[in-house]
Design an enzyme around this catalytic site. Structure first.
Site, PDB file in Angstrom:
ATOM      1  N   SER A   1       0.798  -1.235   0.000  1.00  0.00           N
ATOM      2  CA  SER A   1       0.000   0.000   0.000  1.00  0.00           C
ATOM      3  C   SER A   1       0.828   1.282   0.000  1.00  0.00           C
ATOM      4  CB  SER A   1      -0.972   0.026   1.179  1.00  0.00           C
ATOM      5  OG  SER A   1      -0.297   0.254   2.381  1.00  0.00           O
TER       6      SER A   1
ATOM      7  N   LYS B   1       0.680   4.708   6.690  1.00  0.00           N
ATOM      8  CA  LYS B   1       0.104   5.549   5.635  1.00  0.00           C
ATOM      9  C   LYS B   1       0.735   6.935   5.703  1.00  0.00           C
ATOM     10  CE  LYS B   1      -2.942   2.321   4.703  1.00  0.00           C
ATOM     11  NZ  LYS B   1      -2.628   1.378   3.664  1.00  0.00           N
TER      12      LYS B   1
END
Length: 173
Positions: free
Chosen positions: A39, A82
């Protein structure tokens, strides 16, 4: 001249002090993490090792652009990594593959392709941040209900250094 018993006692005390210091450092200052999944590509690759500063967010809130570790809101035993896209009070919108924060299009030189999903304009609530993976089209992040706005209390720390593999060693923004 010291006796064997005193030498052993000194060794035991030294070992105990070292273990306690290591535990305090790991608990409050830095921790090592392994990237799990794609990701954050291309910034971070699967199985890269990171140093995470756990202390910095006791002094200040996360800033836009920082890469951080947080506990997954639906299962706090799992950690996610993230990038901070927007902070409390900012507006965010995703349209035509571009991300806009406070009506300004972000210059995202760290992503490989435009974002395929749209996201309506919203204001980030107090005490939360909006995060996205750099691999936008393969990331479970704030655009989706299972993550949503990340409460500040779930943030564990800021990723600061990739230290393994050696040839990929780098500091992070």
């Amino acid at each position: 001249m010291s006796s064997l018993g005193e030498d052993a006692k000194d060794w035991v005390v030294s070992i105990i002090v070292a273990v306690v210091m290591a535990m305090l450092i790991r608990t409050f200052i830095v921790e090592l993490y392994i990237v799990d999944g794609p990701s954050m590509r291309p910034t971070l690759e699967h199985e890269e090792r990171l140093v995470v500063n756990k202390f910095i967010y006791h002094l200040r809130d996360p800033a836009k652009g920082e890469v951080l570790i947080f506990r997954y809101p639906r299962d706090p035993s799992r950690d996610f990594i993230k990038r901070v896209i927007a902070t409390a009070g900012d507006t965010i919108e995703i349209k035509e593959g571009r991300v806009y924060v406070n009506d300004q299009m972000l210059n995202e030189d760290y992503i490989l392709e435009k974002t395929r999903t749209e996201y309506p304009k919203v204001t980030i609530p107090d005490g939360t941040i909006f995060v996205m993976g750099d691999n936008r089209n393969n990331s479970d992040d704030s655009r989706f209900a299972d993550v949503g706005f990340v409460p500040l209390e779930l943030i564990k720390g800021k990723a600061v250094v990739v230290f393994w593999p050696i040839d990929k060693m780098q500091t992070l923004p």
